[in-house]
Design an enzyme around this catalytic site. Structure first.
Site, short mmCIF file in Angstrom:
data_model
loop_
_atom_site.label_atom_id
_atom_site.label_comp_id
_atom_site.label_asym_id
_atom_site.label_seq_id
_atom_site.Cartn_x
_atom_site.Cartn_y
_atom_site.Cartn_z
N ARG A 2 -6.29 15.50 -24.71
CA ARG A 2 -4.93 15.40 -25.24
C ARG A 2 -4.08 16.57 -24.78
O ARG A 2 -2.93 16.38 -24.34
CB ARG A 2 -4.96 15.36 -26.78
CG ARG A 2 -3.59 15.25 -27.43
CD ARG A 2 -3.69 15.31 -28.94
NE ARG A 2 -3.98 16.67 -29.42
CZ ARG A 2 -3.05 17.60 -29.61
NH1 ARG A 2 -1.77 17.35 -29.33
NH2 ARG A 2 -3.40 18.79 -30.08
N ILE A 40 -13.42 22.72 -16.23
CA ILE A 40 -14.80 22.30 -16.49
C ILE A 40 -15.32 22.91 -17.78
O ILE A 40 -15.18 24.12 -18.00
CB ILE A 40 -15.73 22.72 -15.33
CG1 ILE A 40 -15.16 22.28 -13.98
CG2 ILE A 40 -17.13 22.15 -15.53
CD1 ILE A 40 -15.97 22.78 -12.79
N TYR A 80 -26.79 12.09 -32.05
CA TYR A 80 -26.41 12.33 -30.65
C TYR A 80 -25.89 11.04 -30.02
O TYR A 80 -24.85 11.04 -29.36
CB TYR A 80 -27.62 12.85 -29.89
CG TYR A 80 -27.35 13.14 -28.42
CD1 TYR A 80 -26.63 14.27 -28.04
CD2 TYR A 80 -27.84 12.29 -27.43
CE1 TYR A 80 -26.39 14.54 -26.70
CE2 TYR A 80 -27.61 12.55 -26.08
CZ TYR A 80 -26.88 13.68 -25.72
OH TYR A 80 -26.65 13.94 -24.39
N ASP A 85 -13.93 27.52 -28.51
CA ASP A 85 -15.21 27.10 -29.06
C ASP A 85 -15.17 25.61 -29.35
O ASP A 85 -14.47 25.16 -30.28
CB ASP A 85 -15.51 27.89 -30.35
CG ASP A 85 -16.90 27.64 -30.88
OD1 ASP A 85 -17.60 26.74 -30.35
OD2 ASP A 85 -17.30 28.32 -31.84
#
Length: 229
Positions: free
Chosen positions: A113, A6, A144, A54
């Protein structure tokens, strides 16, 4: 026992989903942007694994994960993390564009991927938490919305490519949801924020769990969740 990877588990919808899965005894692997955040998540969800990557720097995600122990099995990959910065097209900088595209679109593509081998082996499920902005773009939401329209295209293509491998793909399109992101949006819009007006993150979590818990004879491709008030 299922294992779920998650992103965005620190707050809002991601935290609600992680809490529900943790409470029922599933295994969690939570992606954090740095080591400090990973420690916070590990304390909040005892027994959960963490990975540091990140999402704002998707070119480095593969390198980062290559220096950590990744799970051998993934039953679901839940892309919940997202960022938003409003602004008119004529005023948006390339930095603003890159940040939203990196976190909202390119990082999910890269994580998918990297974990496709595990997902194929488990006949797993990929869930992209999109947005109403992934279906309709309004003024000042251009960057956005572009990232979320792209996320829809990613999900649709992935679904067609991986169907034969047994991988299910779901896009969830929540309307405005009471979360720190929504508070930020209201601040950018210059509006007073009242969380009671918007969807509870627990309601979106229920929709996501419905999709991943659906028996194997069916799949939910697209799920739109709108405020009921």
């Amino acid at each position: 026992m299922a294992t779920h990877l998650i992103t965005g588990a620190g707050s809002g919808i991601g935290a609600a989903v992680a809490r529900r899965l943790h409470d029922r005894g599933d295994e969690l692997v939570l992606v954090a942007r740095d080591a400090g955040r990973a420690r916070e998540l590990a304390e909040r969800f005892p027994g959960a694994g963490t990975l540091v990557a990140d999402l704002a720097e998707p070119d480095r995600v593969s390198w980062a994960l290559g220096h950590q122990t990744v799970p051998d099995r993934i039953d679901s990959l839940l892309h919940v993390a997202g960022v938003v910065d409003l602004g008119r097209i004529g005023e948006l900088t390339t930095k603003t564009w890159h940040h939203q595209l990196n976190v909202n679109l390119i990082a999910p593509a890269e994580l998918t991927r990297l974990f496709l081998p595990q997902l194929r082996a488990a006949k797993g499920h990929v869930v992209f938490v999109n947005s109403g902005a992934g279906l309709t773009a309004h003024a000042e939401w251009g960057a956005y919305a572009a990232s979320k329209h792209g996320l829809k295209a990613l999900a649709d293509s992935l679904r067609n490519e991986e169907h034969a491998a047994g991988v299910r793909v779901t896009s969830v399109y929540p309307g405005r949801t009471a979360s720190p992101m929504q508070a930020k949006v209201h601040s950018q819009e210059g509006k007073e924020y009242d969380p009671a007006r918007w969807i509870d993150p627990e309601s979106v979590a229920t929709a996501i769990l419905t999709a991943i818990d659906l028996p194997r004879d069916a799949e939910i491709n697209d799920l739109t969740v709108r405020p009921g008030r």
